[in-house]
Write an enzyme that holds these catalytic residues in place. Structure first.
Site, short mmCIF file in Angstrom:
data_model
loop_
_atom_site.label_atom_id
_atom_site.label_comp_id
_atom_site.label_asym_id
_atom_site.label_seq_id
_atom_site.Cartn_x
_atom_site.Cartn_y
_atom_site.Cartn_z
N TRP A 155 -34.60 -124.96 -78.40
CA TRP A 155 -33.35 -125.39 -77.77
C TRP A 155 -32.49 -124.17 -77.45
O TRP A 155 -32.32 -123.29 -78.27
CB TRP A 155 -32.59 -126.34 -78.73
CG TRP A 155 -31.24 -126.71 -78.19
CD1 TRP A 155 -30.96 -127.69 -77.27
CD2 TRP A 155 -29.98 -126.11 -78.50
NE1 TRP A 155 -29.61 -127.71 -76.99
CE2 TRP A 155 -28.99 -126.75 -77.74
CE3 TRP A 155 -29.60 -125.06 -79.36
CZ2 TRP A 155 -27.64 -126.40 -77.80
CZ3 TRP A 155 -28.26 -124.70 -79.41
CH2 TRP A 155 -27.29 -125.37 -78.65
N LYS A 213 -27.50 -138.40 -64.64
CA LYS A 213 -28.10 -137.41 -65.54
C LYS A 213 -28.77 -138.21 -66.65
O LYS A 213 -28.11 -138.91 -67.41
CB LYS A 213 -27.02 -136.50 -66.12
CG LYS A 213 -27.53 -135.48 -67.12
CD LYS A 213 -26.38 -134.59 -67.59
CE LYS A 213 -26.79 -133.65 -68.70
NZ LYS A 213 -25.63 -132.90 -69.21
N TRP A 214 -30.09 -138.12 -66.73
CA TRP A 214 -30.89 -138.91 -67.68
C TRP A 214 -31.28 -137.98 -68.83
O TRP A 214 -32.15 -137.13 -68.67
CB TRP A 214 -32.12 -139.46 -66.96
CG TRP A 214 -33.07 -140.26 -67.78
CD1 TRP A 214 -33.43 -140.06 -69.08
CD2 TRP A 214 -33.83 -141.38 -67.35
NE1 TRP A 214 -34.35 -140.99 -69.48
CE2 TRP A 214 -34.62 -141.82 -68.43
CE3 TRP A 214 -33.92 -142.06 -66.13
CZ2 TRP A 214 -35.49 -142.89 -68.33
CZ3 TRP A 214 -34.79 -143.13 -66.03
CH2 TRP A 214 -35.57 -143.55 -67.13
N ASP A 215 -30.62 -138.18 -69.95
CA ASP A 215 -30.78 -137.29 -71.09
C ASP A 215 -31.79 -137.87 -72.09
O ASP A 215 -32.14 -139.06 -72.03
CB ASP A 215 -29.40 -137.12 -71.75
CG ASP A 215 -29.25 -135.82 -72.52
OD1 ASP A 215 -30.26 -135.16 -72.78
OD2 ASP A 215 -28.10 -135.50 -72.87
N MET A 216 -32.22 -137.07 -73.03
CA MET A 216 -33.16 -137.51 -74.07
C MET A 216 -33.05 -136.48 -75.18
O MET A 216 -33.48 -135.35 -75.01
CB MET A 216 -34.57 -137.52 -73.47
CG MET A 216 -35.64 -138.22 -74.25
SD MET A 216 -36.39 -137.10 -75.43
CE MET A 216 -37.81 -138.02 -75.88
N ASN A 217 -32.42 -136.85 -76.29
CA ASN A 217 -31.98 -135.83 -77.23
C ASN A 217 -32.69 -135.76 -78.57
O ASN A 217 -32.13 -135.22 -79.52
CB ASN A 217 -30.48 -135.99 -77.47
CG ASN A 217 -29.67 -135.44 -76.30
OD1 ASN A 217 -29.84 -134.30 -75.93
ND2 ASN A 217 -28.84 -136.27 -75.71
N CYS A 226 -32.99 -134.41 -68.17
CA CYS A 226 -32.41 -133.54 -69.20
C CYS A 226 -33.00 -133.98 -70.53
O CYS A 226 -33.26 -135.17 -70.72
CB CYS A 226 -30.89 -133.75 -69.18
SG CYS A 226 -30.01 -132.94 -70.52
N ASP A 259 -29.25 -126.18 -72.31
CA ASP A 259 -27.87 -126.32 -72.73
C ASP A 259 -27.18 -124.96 -72.82
O ASP A 259 -25.96 -124.90 -72.95
CB ASP A 259 -27.80 -127.00 -74.11
CG ASP A 259 -27.78 -128.51 -73.98
OD1 ASP A 259 -27.56 -129.01 -72.86
OD2 ASP A 259 -27.99 -129.20 -74.99
#
Ligand code: DGJ
Length: 757
Positions: free
Chosen positions: A200, A477-481, A527, A549
């Site tokens: 990250w 914005k399609w995030d995946m955390n 993302c 990020d």
């Protein structure tokens, strides 16, 4: 150009003007690999390329003969256990416990164009003339399983797309435990292996090592392609560099667990493989069922690493990315995440948007925290309706207010996740991925929805579809955390649990496909905690991806440079953020932050309402510059010139397709004393054309950043052979001017003179 099939000798030659790929049906019926590289002449017979002779301790296929061992032979889609001891492309666990397979040639088919891959992302053609496809059908007679190998050769690109499809024609159930997308045996091992690794906030750093006997590999076991390794590797000749020499690029069009490996055997052969990671994978293949692997793309370049990358850039920008936004100019955006984090209300957002609009920003993006009870990371994920305490007019009302300002509105989602503190989880605790009887690990206090289940995907689709149908949303914005742990689905039986990682990503692709089909005008940006799913699979649905990020300008040099080996500039979300930077607390000049972010899908990630007038003036100039040059930067030919992985100077450039314009970026990370005299040789210009430097000062750019290039004009061959004299960009020791300090950079725009002799 095309595919030559010689039925009599069982040879297949895929070729275009630049490359050849040759295979042959071997004496035992399996498919052999003869050649991949620079274009060679078409002949009826290349048998001399089959190297196979007696070696003590080898095993041989034909009784009494010592001249046919699969251990010696270069193959296309090898299996283990019948005299080949290297890692196989295929392994099938059968009912009797055997894993031996023997796929032999049945027939072949050639046609113009390229077929779609069912439910999977893949490169495509728009006209049949763009490519030719060869299908080779193989069969394991004992298992009654068919294997079709797909090869598409692009006529104008040095690229071959490959995949494999299995079909169980019999009645017996079996487990497919290895099914690679690509396997390629290369005749020597004289390669350096390049991979793009990190974590990250430091994604896709270039790492290089020399191949040695044994296995060199990278993989993902995390459920996504991941921050740690990218599904892309390069084999390059030791003498090759950015500008010359042979390089092979291998890229997997997939967003889940992957494996890329090179095995160097005892005879100096390199077996390159790429596909779904066999670790943890199995697919139950019942009678009548089939399994399609993801696609792998291999690119050959004899023009160095830049040549290889440029092929990937064209292919992925124009024949992987799809839809309205593929070639449209990307809007300059402001994202509120680093401006507010979770701490905002509608008035604050509108204030940021209004200020951004005054500076020329085109799109306002509302990030995390707008829905349900989501005011911290502990709750709300899964409940995709607006928090009306914060947004009294809902998303519909806010979007309208942004539109009324003359901007477009974008919205953040993290559709694959759920917090336990949510209505969704309370209603469906069994909808998360978890293993019965085991504790369930969290990441960022959230859990992964079981996207292998259609009803889960349907439910999420319903919520998103409602918001997008009633509100003016132009961007998502399609995030995946978080990564997937304790992988298990309550919806599948024991024998299918090895399928869940793959079924999960198929669920993600399905949701993407439904949303982009229903809302084709929306620009999607993928993302995953920054660049954790920056892969070709995602590019098929979302033409840009938040690269990291980490938006510190110096860190971004490496991240964007590393990404550029496979991915086009237009795909890299790149924003100017505040200084001190939120990830590293480094203070870099505003101009340098812009100069890095120009080479991406450009935007801002800071509270513009808090900027000084001086910084606003810079923002306005940056936006004016980007609006003028974004088409050139996104559609031009990108060249890496100086690597941030090798020294203090980084440089790259983009040349317009007609070679009449170029934008060069030069970055000096640390100030130097008594620095060397330096020149920067440019690339891709027309030899005998006269170019002049555009006076960016006249365009309102900060003049102190634009010093250095001598007045007058240069011929292309001067710029490419003498180079730009950049010594005077290193005068920190004798000047106190701002342009001589740390993190200094400059942009040089060159234009061909119209009436040049
Ligand atoms: C991770 C993303 O990379 C960030 O840009 C931001 O969207 C946060 N998630 C929000 O939770």
């Amino acid at each position: 150009m095309g595919i030559f099939v010689h039925e009599k000798t069982g040879e297949f030659h895929l070729y275009n003007n630049e490359i050849s790929y040759i295979m042959k049906v071997l004496r035992n019926g399996q498919l052999g690999q003869l050649y991949f590289g620079k274009r060679i002449a078409q002949k009826d017979n290349y048998d001399y390329m089959i190297e196979n002779s007696y070696r003590p301790t080898s095993a041989y296929v034909f009784e009494g003969e010592y001249s046919f061992s699969l251990e010696h032979l270069k193959q296309e889609y090898p299996s283990y256990g019948t005299s080949d001891f290297r890692m196989p492309a295929v392994e099938i666990l059968q009912k009797n416990g055997s894993r031996i397979t023997n796929f032999t040639y049945v027939s072949s088919k050639v046609y113009a164009g390229k077929p779609k891959l069912a439910s999977l992302p893949a490169t495509y053609t728009e006209k049949d003339e763009e490519a030719d496809t060869l299908e080779i059908l193989l069969r394991d007679e004992l298992l009654n399983v068919e294997l079709t190998l797909y090869y598409t050769i692009f006529n104008e690109e040095n690229a071959i797309a490959r995949s494999a499809r299995f079909e169980n024609k019999g009645g017996e159930e079996m487990q497919l435990t290895t099914a690679m997308s690509l396997s390629l045996d290369l005749p020597d091992a004289d390669y350096a292996w390049m991979q793009f690794s990190g974590y990250w906030s430091r994604e896709r750093h270039l790492k290089e090592r020399t191949l040695q006997p044994g296995i060199t590999s990278i993989n993902s076991t995390r459920g996504d392609s991941g921050h740690v390794h990218n599904p892309f590797v390069v084999l390059k000749r030791p003498s090759a560099d950015e500008f010359q020499g042979e390089a092979l690029g291998f890229s997997l069009v997939y967003s889940g667990n992957f494996l890329a490996q090179a095995e160097v055997d005892s005879f100096g052969v390199t077996r390159m493989m790429m596909g779904i990671n066999p670790f943890g994978f199995s697919w139950c293949l019942k009678g009548g069922e089939s399994f399609q692997t993801p696609e792998a793309v291999v690119v050959y370049s004899d023009k160095g690493l830049n040549g290889m990358s440029q092929t990937f850039h064209r292919l992925y920008r124009y024949r992987l990315a799809r839809g309205e936004w593929r070639e449209k100019e990307r809007p300059i955006l402001i994202n509120n995440w680093e401006a507010t984090y979770f701490n905002f209300n509608e008035e604050k957002l509108v204030e940021i948007a209004r200020t951004a609009k005054e500076d020329g920003v085109e799109l306002f993006v509302l990030d995390d925290g707008w829905f349900s009870t989501r005011c911290t990371e502990t709750s709300g994920l899964g409940d995709w309706w607006a928090n009306t305490d914060r947004l009294p007019n809902g998303i519909k009302g806010l979007a309208q207010r942004i539109e009324d300002l003359g901007m477009k509105f974008g919205l953040w989602f993290e559709l694959e996740m759920v917090n336990k503190d949510s209505e969704l989880y309370r209603a469906h605790p069994d909808w998360i991925i978890k293993t019965p009887g085991r504790s369930t690990s969290h990441g960022r206090k959230q859990y992964v929805l079981d996207f292998s289940r259609k009803e889960v995907v349907d439910y999420i689709y319903g919520l998103v579809e409602k918001i997008l149908s009633e509100s003016k949303v132009s961007y998502i914005k399609w995030d995946m955390n978080r990564y997937i742990t304790e992988c298990f689905s309550a919806a599948y039986e024991a024998g299918q649990q090895g399928e869940i990682f793959h079924r999960y990503i198929l669920g993600v692709y399905d949701l993407y496909e439904r949303l982009i089909s229903k809302f084709p005008h929306i620009l999607f940006e993928s993302c995953a905690s920054g660049g954790g799913r920056f892969d070709p699979g995602m590019l098929y649905y979302a033409p840009q991806a938040w690269a990291s990020d980490d938006s510190d300008a110096v860190e971004r040099l490496k991240i964007q440079y590393g990404s550029s080996y496979a991915y086009p500039v237009s795909s890299m979300g790149a924003h100017v953020s505040v200084a001190p930077n939120h990830q590293l607390y480094r203070i870099t000049p505003m101009e340098t932050r812009g100069n890095v972010a120009y080479f991406g899908a450009f935007g801002y990630e800071l509270d513009l309402t808090k900027l000084s007038e001086e910084d606003h003036a810079i923002v306005r100039r940056q936006i004016a510059f980007m609006k003028k040059y974004r088409s050139l930067i996104h559609n031009g030919t990108f060249y890496r010139l100086k690597s941030p992985f090798e020294g203090n100077i980084t440089a790259w450039m983009v040349v317009s397709p007609d070679k009449k314009q170029a934008v060069v970026a030069y970055f000096k990370v640390l100030s130097e004393t008594t620095s060397p005299f330096r020149r920067l040789k440019l690339q891709g210009l027309q030899e005998n054309t006269r170019y002049h430097e555009v006076d960016l000062a006249a365009e309102g750019m900060d003049t102190s950043m634009q010093k250095g290039v001598q007045p007058g004009y240069f011929y292309g061959n001067e710029l490419m052979n003498v180079g730009l004299v950049t010594s005077d960009y290193s005068v920190g020791e004798v000047s106190k001017e701002k342009h001589c300090a740390d993190f200094w950079s400059r942009i040089i725009v060159l234009e061909a003179e119209e009436d040049c002799p």
